[in-house]
Scaffold this motif. Structure first.
Motif, PDB file in Angstrom:
ATOM      1  N   GLY A   1      92.966 -75.148 -18.504  1.00  0.00           N
ATOM      2  CA  GLY A   1      92.620 -73.757 -18.741  1.00  0.00           C
ATOM      3  C   GLY A   1      91.694 -73.188 -17.688  1.00  0.00           C
ATOM      4  N   THR A   2      91.459 -73.962 -16.630  1.00  0.00           N
ATOM      5  CA  THR A   2      90.641 -73.486 -15.517  1.00  0.00           C
ATOM      6  C   THR A   2      91.408 -73.644 -14.208  1.00  0.00           C
TER       7      THR A   2
ATOM      8  N   VAL B   1      83.980 -76.945  -8.947  1.00  0.00           N
ATOM      9  CA  VAL B   1      83.798 -75.571  -9.415  1.00  0.00           C
ATOM     10  C   VAL B   1      85.076 -75.174 -10.117  1.00  0.00           C
ATOM     11  N   ALA B   2      84.982 -74.837 -11.391  1.00  0.00           N
ATOM     12  CA  ALA B   2      86.140 -74.484 -12.217  1.00  0.00           C
ATOM     13  C   ALA B   2      85.965 -73.074 -12.746  1.00  0.00           C
ATOM     14  N   ILE B   3      87.012 -72.278 -12.623  1.00  0.00           N
ATOM     15  CA  ILE B   3      86.998 -70.894 -13.105  1.00  0.00           C
ATOM     16  C   ILE B   3      87.896 -70.794 -14.317  1.00  0.00           C
ATOM     17  N   ARG B   4      87.333 -70.336 -15.434  1.00  0.00           N
ATOM     18  CA  ARG B   4      88.116 -70.231 -16.667  1.00  0.00           C
ATOM     19  C   ARG B   4      89.110 -69.097 -16.540  1.00  0.00           C
ATOM     20  N   ARG B   5      90.378 -69.400 -16.847  1.00  0.00           N
ATOM     21  CA  ARG B   5      91.401 -68.386 -16.735  1.00  0.00           C
ATOM     22  C   ARG B   5      91.253 -67.340 -17.837  1.00  0.00           C
TER      23      ARG B   5
ATOM     24  N   LEU C   1      81.932 -72.655 -23.129  1.00  0.00           N
ATOM     25  CA  LEU C   1      80.784 -71.757 -23.023  1.00  0.00           C
ATOM     26  C   LEU C   1      81.093 -70.509 -22.207  1.00  0.00           C
ATOM     27  N   LEU C   2      82.120 -70.582 -21.366  1.00  0.00           N
ATOM     28  CA  LEU C   2      82.389 -69.516 -20.403  1.00  0.00           C
ATOM     29  C   LEU C   2      83.146 -68.341 -21.008  1.00  0.00           C
ATOM     30  N   LYS C   3      82.842 -67.154 -20.491  1.00  0.00           N
ATOM     31  CA  LYS C   3      83.691 -65.997 -20.697  1.00  0.00           C
ATOM     32  C   LYS C   3      84.966 -66.169 -19.862  1.00  0.00           C
ATOM     33  N   PRO C   4      86.029 -65.410 -20.148  1.00  0.00           N
ATOM     34  CA  PRO C   4      87.175 -65.421 -19.243  1.00  0.00           C
ATOM     35  C   PRO C   4      86.735 -65.076 -17.819  1.00  0.00           C
TER      36      PRO C   4
END
Length: 197
Positions: free
Chosen positions: A170-171, A192-196, A129-132
Motif C-alpha cells: 500500500g506504499t 522512504v515509503a509513501i502511502r498511496r 499512522l499516515l494520511k494518504p
C-alpha cells in the motif's frame, strides 16, 4: 518492544542522552527528511529517544510529537526540550497514537529492538499512522548473522530487508538503500515509503 531493551534505556537514560548529544549531528538523515517529508506537516517521531530529532523537526517547521517506549528517555526529552510534546507508546501496537493522522512519520533505528516476528506488524502499524500520500522514513541498524544483545542487554535483531518491504504494502518506495549512519557510524538500512491515496 523487547522489555529488557526498554528497561536498559530507562535505567541509563541520562547516559544514553549524553552519548547521543555528543555524537555528530545526523546531517545525512536531516537532508533526506527535508527532501522527502511533507513541508510543515503533522509529524510523529516513533522512538524519539531524548528528543534531538523532535527539536530539529520543529525548528524546521514540522509539527512534530515524539513517542518512545522508555519513560526514562521521555523524561530526558521533556527536560531538554520542554516546549515540545512527548508521549509514551510502544511498537508494534503504538496504542494511543492516532491512525491516519500524520503527514510524516520518522522511525529512525528503532525496529531492530523488536523480535523479528514483530517487525512486520510494526511496519504495518507505522503505515497506518499516515494520511494518504503521507511519508514514512524508516531505518534500522543492520545486524549480520544472528540476533544478539549488546553488553548492556539491548536486543539487536537480525532480519532481511525483504521482511520490511513485504510489510509496506500500500506504499510506494521512494528510497531503499544500505548506508552508514553519519552520526553513529553504524551500518543501517533506510526506506522512504509513501502511502498511496
Amino acid at each position: 518492544m523487547d522489555r529488557t531493551t526498554i528497561d536498559t534505556y530507562t535505567r541509563a537514560a541520562q547516559q544514553y542522552a549524553g552519548e547521543w548529544a555528543g555524537q555528530p549531528p545526523p546531517d545525512d538523515l536531516y537532508a533526506l527528511l527535508l527532501q522527502y517529508f511533507r513541508p510543515g506537516g503533522v509529524t510523529a517521531d516513533i522512538g524519539c529517544g531524548s528528543g534531538r530529532d523532535v527539536a530539529w523537526l520543529n525548528a524546521k517547521g514540522f509539527l512534530a510529537t515524539g513517542y518512545d517506549a522508555s519513560e526514562g528517555l521521555l523524561a530526558e526529552a521533556a527536560a531538554q526540550y520542554p516546549s515540545y510534546a512527548f508521549q509514551h507508546a510502544e511498537l508494534p501496537e503504538l496504542a494511543g497514537v492516532p491512525r491516519g493522522n500524520f503527514d510524516n512519520v520518522l522511525c529512525e533505528t528503532v525496529i531492530m529492538h523488536l523480535s523479528p516476528e514483530q517487525v512486520g506488524d510494526a511496519c504495518r502499524r507505522l503505515v497506518d499512522l499516515l494520511k494518504p500520500n503521507g511519508v514514512l522514513f524508516l531505518s534500522w541498524r543492520v545486524t549480520e548473522g544472528n540476533s544478539a544483545r549488546d553488553a548492556a542487554g539491548r536486543l539487536y535483531s537480525a532480519f532481511d530487508a525483504q521482511l520490511v518491504r513485504a510489510a509496506l504494502a500500500g506504499t510506494t518506495l521512494a528510497l531503499d538503500e544500505a548506508a552508514t549512519n553519519q552520526s553513529s557510524g553504524k551500518s543501517v538500512h533506510r526506506i522512504v515509503a509513501i502511502r498511496r491515496a
